[in-house]
Design an enzyme around this catalytic site. Structure first.
Site, short mmCIF file in Angstrom:
data_model
loop_
_atom_site.label_atom_id
_atom_site.label_comp_id
_atom_site.label_asym_id
_atom_site.label_seq_id
_atom_site.Cartn_x
_atom_site.Cartn_y
_atom_site.Cartn_z
N ASP A 153 0.80 -1.22 0.00
CA ASP A 153 0.00 0.00 0.00
C ASP A 153 0.84 1.27 0.00
OD1 ASP A 153 -2.57 -0.83 -0.21
OD2 ASP A 153 -2.78 -1.25 1.92
N ARG A 155 3.69 2.03 -1.13
CA ARG A 155 4.27 2.43 -2.41
C ARG A 155 3.20 2.86 -3.40
NH1 ARG A 155 7.75 -1.68 -5.77
NH2 ARG A 155 5.76 -2.04 -6.76
#
Ligand SMILES: [Zn+2]
Ligand SMILES: [Zn+2]
Length: 255
Positions: A153, A155
């Site tokens: 998430d 990234r």
């Protein structure tokens, strides 16, 4: 209407010259690479391509109206699903989610769909198909989901956040049924001023959600046909669901 020639040139020039410390712990930086008109069956859009320093994937923004320096811009974040988006696979509801978001944005003065090229929650197409294969060999959706992997998430949202910043969007209203997405974008510096529920039209393919039943292990089952894997990390709320069904589907997706 959309971005005019001068605005497009300015965004491209700025993209070329852009350098920053990056968003999030991974110092994600993206640059606008190209912009073009994109007439579509969902309405008139412009398409923006980005470079990024993380994954070399070609993330895209589908833009409607003049979103530069705009407040409260409706934004949908969609993760690529080749089998669903392109082929119309019924193993997931990605195409329904994509089409209904584009239909919604296509009717608005302005809005953005970020199309993130993270197939199969970032594990790639081959591994996703491997997970499908596991289901055919007796694994249930929960086990196959584990094989499908969990989205990184942090990234995802740092790339999405920087894309919005590159487009000079001041604040957004996120089109989602998932409050965690708002949290994640906020953490990455996006000003989220509201949420627009993403309610899909019922059709012959997603109607099964209306019949989804609670099972001990929380499987999503289309009785009679194939189990579906949740690939969008966003509960698929279909028009016509009652409160109990909405609560159930949300719970299943937000584990
Ligand atoms: Zn940057
Ligand atoms: Zn899918």
């Amino acid at each position: 209407m959309g971005l005019n020639k001068m605005q497009i040139q300015e965004l491209l020039d700025e993209g070329r010259a852009h350098a920053c410390d990056g968003v999030g712990p991974d110092h994600v930086c993206v640059k606008i690479a190209a912009i073009a008109e994109l007439p579509s069956r969902f309405g008139q859009f412009q398409i923006v391509a980005f470079y990024n320093n993380r994954d070399n994937k070609e993330h895209i923004a589908i833009v409607r109206g003049d979103i530069t320096n705009a407040e409260d811009v409706p934004v949908r974040v969609h993760s690529e699903c080749l089998t669903g988006d392109v082929i119309g696979s019924l193993r997931c509801d990605c195409r329904d989610q994509l089409e209904s978001a584009l239909t919604m944005i296509g009717k608005m003065d302005k809005g953005i769909l970020l199309y993130m090229r993270q197939e199969g929650r970032g594990i790639g197409l081959t591994n996703k198909i491997r997970a499908y294969g596991l289901q055919e060999h007796g694994y249930d959706t929960v086990e196959a989901n584990l094989a499908l992997g969990f989205r990184d998430d942090e990234r995802d949202y740092s790339v999405a956040a920087h894309m919005l910043e590159s487009l000079k969007v001041k604040s957004i209203r996120l089109i989602t049924n998932n409050p965690k997405k708002i949290e994640d974008l906020t953490k990455n510096g996006v000003k989220v001023t509201g949420r627009i529920p993403h309610i899909m039209q019922p059709n012959q393919y997603n109607r099964f959600y209306l019949e989804t039943k609670a099972r001990k292990s929380g499987h999503l089952i289309d009785f009679g046909t194939v189990q579906r894997l949740p690939e969008q990390a966003d509960p698929p709320c279909v028009e016509g669901m009652d409160d109990e069904q909405l609560e159930l589907i949300t719970k299943l997706y937000l584990i």
